[in-house]
Design a protein around this motif. Structure first.
Motif, PDB file in Angstrom:
ATOM      1  N   THR A 318       0.836  -1.193   0.000  1.00  0.00           N
ATOM      2  CA  THR A 318       0.000   0.000   0.000  1.00  0.00           C
ATOM      3  C   THR A 318       0.879   1.254   0.000  1.00  0.00           C
ATOM      4  N   GLN A 319       0.287   2.382  -0.424  1.00  0.00           N
ATOM      5  CA  GLN A 319       1.040   3.644  -0.455  1.00  0.00           C
ATOM      6  C   GLN A 319       1.333   4.148   0.961  1.00  0.00           C
ATOM      7  N   PHE A 320       0.425   3.867   1.892  1.00  0.00           N
ATOM      8  CA  PHE A 320       0.587   4.307   3.276  1.00  0.00           C
ATOM      9  C   PHE A 320       0.681   3.099   4.201  1.00  0.00           C
ATOM     10  N   THR A 321       1.398   3.250   5.304  1.00  0.00           N
ATOM     11  CA  THR A 321       1.281   2.270   6.384  1.00  0.00           C
ATOM     12  C   THR A 321      -0.053   2.500   7.091  1.00  0.00           C
ATOM     13  N   ASP A 322      -0.486   1.525   7.873  1.00  0.00           N
ATOM     14  CA  ASP A 322      -1.734   1.686   8.621  1.00  0.00           C
ATOM     15  C   ASP A 322      -1.661   2.902   9.544  1.00  0.00           C
ATOM     16  N   GLN A 323      -0.526   3.086  10.181  1.00  0.00           N
ATOM     17  CA  GLN A 323      -0.375   4.220  11.093  1.00  0.00           C
ATOM     18  C   GLN A 323      -0.452   5.547  10.347  1.00  0.00           C
TER      19      GLN A 323
END
Length: 535
Positions: A318-323
């Motif tokens: 994904t482009q972002f981590t969950d955080q």
């Protein structure tokens, strides 16, 4: 022309999927009364539809109006116009003087799978057009593009540079950058040096694009990412466009990076931007939300899937981590922005859904948060969205335009069969719509509705016959269901008293299974009681 009465109209009831011969009364741009007719009538002071079909205007919930409008001045490299890289080179060369704008040559809409060479054009190809004029050609997905050597030089990209985080440079046999740019971190290097587009010029482009939309029966559209074309130039042009008299309803999602990084937004909130758009446009425009991208495109191997691609390529992350997602979502919810997040892959979608749920205590708007594209989500994902009041829009046109390559290369037969599972969303009660993502695919509500009904690929294969929608169900996705997703079902989306007098006039009954759903059906478009397009 602003009729006060429309007679002899077969009015479509999108809730019931029925039609009735009726007279529609209009006052101050609103539907004042709808009266059934037992027979045709004559009234020379009325707009006589002579039995044509009066539909609520189509509500487009996901396209890129600004980009589409500007692309009209660039070389159209879509499969309908260009069949090979050689032909692309030839057309750029022949039309160089007409196409050059602010010192650049630009094109849009190529799809490598529809080119004879079955590959992307690269700097070596584009250098054949010019080594002195920078050239930028955007892929149909809008998630990648190609530039020539001169453009790389202006971008400050050396041939041995490493890939940017979250993006990628394609390379030649010697490992050197070949001018093909994958995903926004790479594309942003090109966008950073593209010539500024003057607000007046781009506003004029937008007005032309709006007329094209109106010619398809669209009365309301969501620009799904201010900033995607040319950064802040998009925003300034939209404001300039909204200063003009309006005859089209628009919603504007804004790239979250602009909202975070540009000083002009430093003291803005979702509420203040909403008020700014609505005041400037005299009620015709509003804020859509803050826009995020959590993955790329399936056909570029940059979507984030739970399983590997069918051809064995490992899925991108994904482009972002969950955080990172949760921190961004908390920030923008505190500022009262609706959240809209791109997720083509199911892994990307799962992360977005969970982040919405985990930050729900910060939600500060009545408008549903949305997940966009949702190409391969499963029933459990949809159940989770429905039970947590999360809406979404399915990229239905992918079935036709990319279904063949998804089946053979990217997803395989089983995942391709259940692509765009909007039927599951209907069965489970999730608020959802369908879209074209124009200019990724053609802007055509009736064409998108047809794809949802047929689920046919360009080669004629049917992907998931049991996933087809009825004509009436598909039609709702671009009328009343779209209004529900936008939070405007009290004022648009159906032909009812007290709603906007926004209509598409069609020559045939779109609910009839034998009707060929195409733009040719659109005879007239009416916005706020005024005829804005006539065939």
């Amino acid at each position: 022309m602003k009729p006060e009465k429309i007679i002899n109209a077969h009015v479509l009831d999108v809730n019931e999927g029925t039609v009735a011969l009726s007279t529609v009364f209009i006052k101050d741009g609103m539907i004042a009364k709808v009266v059934n007719q037992n027979e045709t009538i004559t009234d020379r002071d009325s707009l006589d539809l002579s039995g044509q079909y009066l539909s609520p205007g189509f509500i487009d919930t996901h396209s890129h109006l600004v980009m589409y409008s500007n692309f009209r001045r660039q070389l159209n490299c879509s499969p309908e116009n260009i069949s090979s890289i050689d032909e692309m080179i030839e057309k750029f060369t022949d039309q160089k003087n007409e196409l050059i704008r602010d010192g650049w040559l630009r094109g849009y809409g190529y799809n490598e799978f529809e080119l004879k060479e079955q590959c992307h054009p690269n700097r070596f190809d584009l250098d054949k057009v010019s080594t002195e004029i920078p050239i930028y050609v955007q892929h149909s997905s809008a998630h990648m593009g190609a530039v020539n050597t001169k453009a790389l030089e202006i971008m400050g990209v050396n041939l041995d540079d490493p890939d940017p985080k979250g993006g990628r440079f394609e390379r030649d046999e010697e490992g050197r950058v070949n001018g093909v740019l994958f995903e926004f971190p790479a594309l942003d290097k090109a966008k950073a040096v593209l010539p500024k587009i003057e607000a007046d010029d781009l506003a004029e482009d937008i007005a032309g694009g709006v007329y094209d939309y109106q010619s398809r029966g669209i009365t309301s559209a969501t620009e799904m990412c201010i900033g995607l074309l040319n950064g802040m130039d998009d925003y300034h042009a939209v404001l300039k466009y909204l200063e003009q008299p309006q005859n089209f309803r628009t919603r504007y999602a804004i790239d979250y990076k602009l909202l975070l990084e540009e000083s002009i937004f430093e003291n803005e909130t979702g509420e203040t931007l909403k008020e700014k758009f609505e005041t400037l446009s005299k009620g015709f425009a509003t804020l859509g939300g803050a826009k995020f991208f959590n993955d790329g495109s399936i056909q570029l191997h940059t979507a984030s899937l739970r399983d590997d691609y069918y051809d064995g390529t490992p899925s991108d992350d994904t482009q972002f981590t969950d955080q990172e997602l949760e921190e961004l979502f908390i920030h923008f919810q505190k500022l009262k922005f609706p959240l809209i997040t791109h997720a083509n892959g199911d892994k990307a979608g799962e992360a977005v859904i969970n982040a919405y749920i985990n930050t729900a205590q910060h939600k500060n708007t009545d408008i549903q948060h949305r997940v966009e594209h949702l190409q391969v989500v499963n029933r459990n994902d949809i159940k989770l969205m429905m039970s947590n009041d999360i809406g979404g829009s399915f990229f239905m046109n992918h079935i036709y335009y990319f279904g063949d390559v998804h089946k053979s290369k990217f997803l395989g037969p089983e995942r391709a069969r259940r692509m765009e599972p909007v039927k599951w969303a209907d069965e489970l009660g999730m608020v959802s719509t369908i879209h074209s993502d124009c200019p990724v695919t053609d802007i055509s509500p009736l064409g998108t509705i047809r794809i949802a009904c047929e689920r046919k690929t360009r080669n004629g294969d049917v992907l998931g016959g049991d996933m087809k929608l009825s004509c009436a169900a598909a039609y709702r996705k671009m009328t009343i269901d779209a209004a529900v997703l936008n939070g405007t079902s009290h004022i648009e989306g159906s032909v009812e008293i007290g709603k906007y007098a926004d209509f598409a006039v069609l020559s045939e009954n779109p609910f009839d299974e034998v009707t060929n759903l195409s733009d040719e059906l659109v005879q007239m478009t009416i916005v706020n009681g005024e005829v804005v397009y006539k065939n």
